[in-house]
Write a protein that holds these residues in place. Structure first.
Motif, PDB file in Angstrom:
ATOM      1  N   GLY A  16      48.374  91.962  33.366  1.00  0.00           N
ATOM      2  CA  GLY A  16      48.190  92.107  34.806  1.00  0.00           C
ATOM      3  C   GLY A  16      48.197  93.562  35.233  1.00  0.00           C
ATOM      4  N   TYR A  17      47.381  93.856  36.237  1.00  0.00           N
ATOM      5  CA  TYR A  17      47.336  95.185  36.859  1.00  0.00           C
ATOM      6  C   TYR A  17      47.617  94.989  38.342  1.00  0.00           C
ATOM      7  CZ  TYR A  17      44.700  96.161  32.562  1.00  0.00           C
ATOM      8  OH  TYR A  17      44.295  96.267  31.240  1.00  0.00           O
ATOM      9  N   ASN A  18      48.623  95.682  38.852  1.00  0.00           N
ATOM     10  CA  ASN A  18      49.099  95.420  40.212  1.00  0.00           C
ATOM     11  C   ASN A  18      49.052  96.679  41.075  1.00  0.00           C
ATOM     12  OD1 ASN A  18      50.143  92.611  39.630  1.00  0.00           O
ATOM     13  ND2 ASN A  18      51.316  93.795  38.145  1.00  0.00           N
ATOM     14  N   PHE A  19      48.625  96.499  42.328  1.00  0.00           N
ATOM     15  CA  PHE A  19      48.515  97.608  43.279  1.00  0.00           C
ATOM     16  C   PHE A  19      48.912  97.119  44.664  1.00  0.00           C
ATOM     17  CE2 PHE A  19      45.262  97.853  39.989  1.00  0.00           C
ATOM     18  CZ  PHE A  19      45.568  99.061  39.383  1.00  0.00           C
ATOM     19  N   LEU A  20      49.549  98.004  45.425  1.00  0.00           N
ATOM     20  CA  LEU A  20      50.002  97.656  46.766  1.00  0.00           C
ATOM     21  C   LEU A  20      49.676  98.790  47.728  1.00  0.00           C
ATOM     22  CD1 LEU A  20      51.627  95.685  48.621  1.00  0.00           C
ATOM     23  CD2 LEU A  20      53.660  97.012  48.007  1.00  0.00           C
ATOM     24  N   TYR A  21      49.145  98.417  48.897  1.00  0.00           N
ATOM     25  CA  TYR A  21      48.825  99.382  49.949  1.00  0.00           C
ATOM     26  C   TYR A  21      49.522  98.950  51.238  1.00  0.00           C
ATOM     27  CZ  TYR A  21      45.160 101.060  46.805  1.00  0.00           C
ATOM     28  OH  TYR A  21      44.476 101.569  45.723  1.00  0.00           O
ATOM     29  N   GLU A  22      50.107  99.913  51.914  1.00  0.00           N
ATOM     30  CA  GLU A  22      50.752  99.665  53.201  1.00  0.00           C
ATOM     31  C   GLU A  22      49.880 100.250  54.306  1.00  0.00           C
ATOM     32  OE1 GLU A  22      54.744 101.003  55.675  1.00  0.00           O
ATOM     33  OE2 GLU A  22      54.875 100.822  53.473  1.00  0.00           O
ATOM     34  N   LEU A  23      49.492  99.412  55.257  1.00  0.00           N
ATOM     35  CA  LEU A  23      48.618  99.875  56.324  1.00  0.00           C
ATOM     36  C   LEU A  23      49.362 100.833  57.251  1.00  0.00           C
ATOM     37  CD1 LEU A  23      47.256  97.249  55.218  1.00  0.00           C
ATOM     38  CD2 LEU A  23      46.325  96.926  57.527  1.00  0.00           C
TER      39      LEU A  23
ATOM     40  N   ASP B 176      44.316  98.080  60.649  1.00  0.00           N
ATOM     41  CA  ASP B 176      44.468  96.629  60.695  1.00  0.00           C
ATOM     42  C   ASP B 176      43.590  96.021  59.615  1.00  0.00           C
ATOM     43  OD1 ASP B 176      45.365  94.179  61.485  1.00  0.00           O
ATOM     44  OD2 ASP B 176      44.753  94.387  63.582  1.00  0.00           O
ATOM     45  N   PHE B 177      43.817  94.742  59.321  1.00  0.00           N
ATOM     46  CA  PHE B 177      42.959  94.058  58.368  1.00  0.00           C
ATOM     47  C   PHE B 177      41.569  93.864  58.979  1.00  0.00           C
ATOM     48  CE2 PHE B 177      47.215  92.429  57.035  1.00  0.00           C
ATOM     49  CZ  PHE B 177      47.220  92.990  55.764  1.00  0.00           C
ATOM     50  N   ALA B 178      40.550  94.023  58.141  1.00  0.00           N
ATOM     51  CA  ALA B 178      39.171  93.879  58.619  1.00  0.00           C
ATOM     52  C   ALA B 178      38.738  92.424  58.696  1.00  0.00           C
ATOM     53  CB  ALA B 178      38.224  94.662  57.708  1.00  0.00           C
ATOM     54  N   VAL B 179      39.536  91.523  58.142  1.00  0.00           N
ATOM     55  CA  VAL B 179      39.212  90.095  58.186  1.00  0.00           C
ATOM     56  C   VAL B 179      39.994  89.442  59.318  1.00  0.00           C
ATOM     57  CG1 VAL B 179      38.554  89.861  55.780  1.00  0.00           C
ATOM     58  CG2 VAL B 179      40.957  89.722  56.394  1.00  0.00           C
TER      59      VAL B 179
ATOM     60  N   SER C  11      54.710  86.535  56.760  1.00  0.00           N
ATOM     61  CA  SER C  11      53.620  85.583  56.563  1.00  0.00           C
ATOM     62  C   SER C  11      52.648  86.171  55.553  1.00  0.00           C
ATOM     63  CB  SER C  11      52.900  85.303  57.885  1.00  0.00           C
ATOM     64  OG  SER C  11      51.923  84.298  57.717  1.00  0.00           O
ATOM     65  N   THR C  12      52.273  85.367  54.562  1.00  0.00           N
ATOM     66  CA  THR C  12      51.386  85.836  53.497  1.00  0.00           C
ATOM     67  C   THR C  12      50.222  84.878  53.326  1.00  0.00           C
ATOM     68  OG1 THR C  12      53.243  86.851  52.311  1.00  0.00           O
ATOM     69  CG2 THR C  12      51.238  86.458  51.057  1.00  0.00           C
ATOM     70  N   ILE C  13      49.043  85.442  53.178  1.00  0.00           N
ATOM     71  CA  ILE C  13      47.842  84.649  52.898  1.00  0.00           C
ATOM     72  C   ILE C  13      47.263  85.157  51.582  1.00  0.00           C
ATOM     73  CG2 ILE C  13      45.483  84.145  53.636  1.00  0.00           C
ATOM     74  CD1 ILE C  13      46.533  84.280  56.521  1.00  0.00           C
TER      75      ILE C  13
ATOM     76  N   LYS D 232      52.099  90.100  56.320  1.00  0.00           N
ATOM     77  CA  LYS D 232      52.791  90.675  57.464  1.00  0.00           C
ATOM     78  C   LYS D 232      54.284  90.526  57.218  1.00  0.00           C
ATOM     79  CE  LYS D 232      49.943  90.643  61.631  1.00  0.00           C
ATOM     80  NZ  LYS D 232      50.287  92.016  61.985  1.00  0.00           N
ATOM     81  N   SER D 233      54.997  91.637  57.266  1.00  0.00           N
ATOM     82  CA  SER D 233      56.441  91.619  57.075  1.00  0.00           C
ATOM     83  C   SER D 233      57.067  92.447  58.184  1.00  0.00           C
ATOM     84  CB  SER D 233      56.806  92.189  55.703  1.00  0.00           C
ATOM     85  OG  SER D 233      58.202  92.200  55.520  1.00  0.00           O
ATOM     86  N   GLY D 234      57.521  91.769  59.245  1.00  0.00           N
ATOM     87  CA  GLY D 234      58.003  92.495  60.420  1.00  0.00           C
ATOM     88  C   GLY D 234      56.853  93.271  61.050  1.00  0.00           C
ATOM     89  N   LYS D 235      57.036  94.580  61.148  1.00  0.00           N
ATOM     90  CA  LYS D 235      55.973  95.428  61.705  1.00  0.00           C
ATOM     91  C   LYS D 235      55.033  95.977  60.633  1.00  0.00           C
ATOM     92  CE  LYS D 235      58.581  96.869  65.793  1.00  0.00           C
ATOM     93  NZ  LYS D 235      59.109  98.009  66.579  1.00  0.00           N
ATOM     94  N   LYS D 236      55.307  95.666  59.378  1.00  0.00           N
ATOM     95  CA  LYS D 236      54.482  96.181  58.290  1.00  0.00           C
ATOM     96  C   LYS D 236      53.351  95.222  57.944  1.00  0.00           C
ATOM     97  CE  LYS D 236      57.867  98.988  55.760  1.00  0.00           C
ATOM     98  NZ  LYS D 236      58.531  99.172  54.442  1.00  0.00           N
ATOM     99  N   ASN D 237      52.187  95.793  57.659  1.00  0.00           N
ATOM    100  CA  ASN D 237      51.067  95.045  57.108  1.00  0.00           C
ATOM    101  C   ASN D 237      50.815  95.561  55.694  1.00  0.00           C
ATOM    102  OD1 ASN D 237      50.632  93.539  59.410  1.00  0.00           O
ATOM    103  ND2 ASN D 237      49.110  94.934  60.242  1.00  0.00           N
TER     104      ASN D 237
END
Length: 215
Positions: free
Chosen positions: A107-114, A119-122, A146-148, A168-173
């Motif tokens: 597995g290769y894993n990456f995380l970005y914090e907005l 905002d999400f484009a979708v 909330s996670t999708i 979405k985790s509190g105020k974080k996306n």
């Protein structure tokens, strides 16, 4: 070149090989001398890694190696493309040196914090509270997270599943990406699935440029 947006969470950028590892062999000194070919006596900073089981995190040539009996994790210490390439080279050398190591998945894993102005484009509704009337029937209510998840097939690689998580985790996306290769100890699948840390890192940057927008 795609515009770089969002905060790249470096400590979550990992190359994970799930299998049966002999930690008596796979120790920091052996990795430094036999895999990365560093001079004898090279200083190797080590610390206990945080997790459900105690393990050692060793910094070797600016890469963190976290070996355990059931997985090997590599994490770059800096956001430097050359380190992602070095990780690919190191694991190729490791597998060629220990070709009989069973590897069940890679597995290769990456995380970005907005950022605040992103905002999400979708168009996705994360408001789980709209289901509170239903949740009341099971003595529950919506929390602050909330996670999708979408699992995607990539057109240029039939072996990988991209698990894309919008959270979405509190105020974080957060936008999380897991490039999963189910190798099931098949040598052909293993060789195909290795050497993709750098290329998937670049693909994750492309993904953020398409799925994240400025407000």
């Amino acid at each position: 070149m795609e515009e770089k947006i969002s905060k790249f969470v470096l400590e979550e950028a990992t190359y994970v090989l799930v299998g049966a590892w002999n930690t008596a062999i796979l120790n920091p000194k052996w990795i430094a001398s036999e895999i990365l070919k560093l001079p004898q006596g090279t200083s190797i900073p080590m610390e206990l890694a945080v997790g459900p089981a105690m393990s050692v995190r060793a910094k070797i040539a600016d890469l963190y190696f976290i070996p355990s009996s059931d997985k090997l994790i590599i994490n770059p210490s800096k956001e430097d493309e050359e380190l992602f390439k070095l990780a690919d080279t190191a694991i190729n050398t490791l597998y060629n040196t220990l070709p009989y190591t069973p590897i069940e998945a890679i597995g290769y894993n990456f995380l970005y914090e907005l950022e605040e102005n992103e905002d999400f484009a979708v168009d996705i509704n994360f408001e789980a509270s709209r289901y509170n009337e239903l949740y009341k029937t099971i003595n529950a209510s919506a929390g602050h997270e909330s996670t999708i998840q979408h699992s995607l097939s990539l057109n240029n690689d039939a072996y990988v599943v991209l698990n894309l998580l919008l959270k979405k985790s509190g105020k974080k996306n957060l936008l999380s990406m897991n490039y999963h290769y189910q190798t099931s100890n098949d040598k052909g699948k293993i060789k195909h699935s290795l050497n993709n840390f750098y290329s998937n890192f670049k693909h994750s940057q492309l993904t953020t440029s398409k799925l994240i927008k400025k407000r």
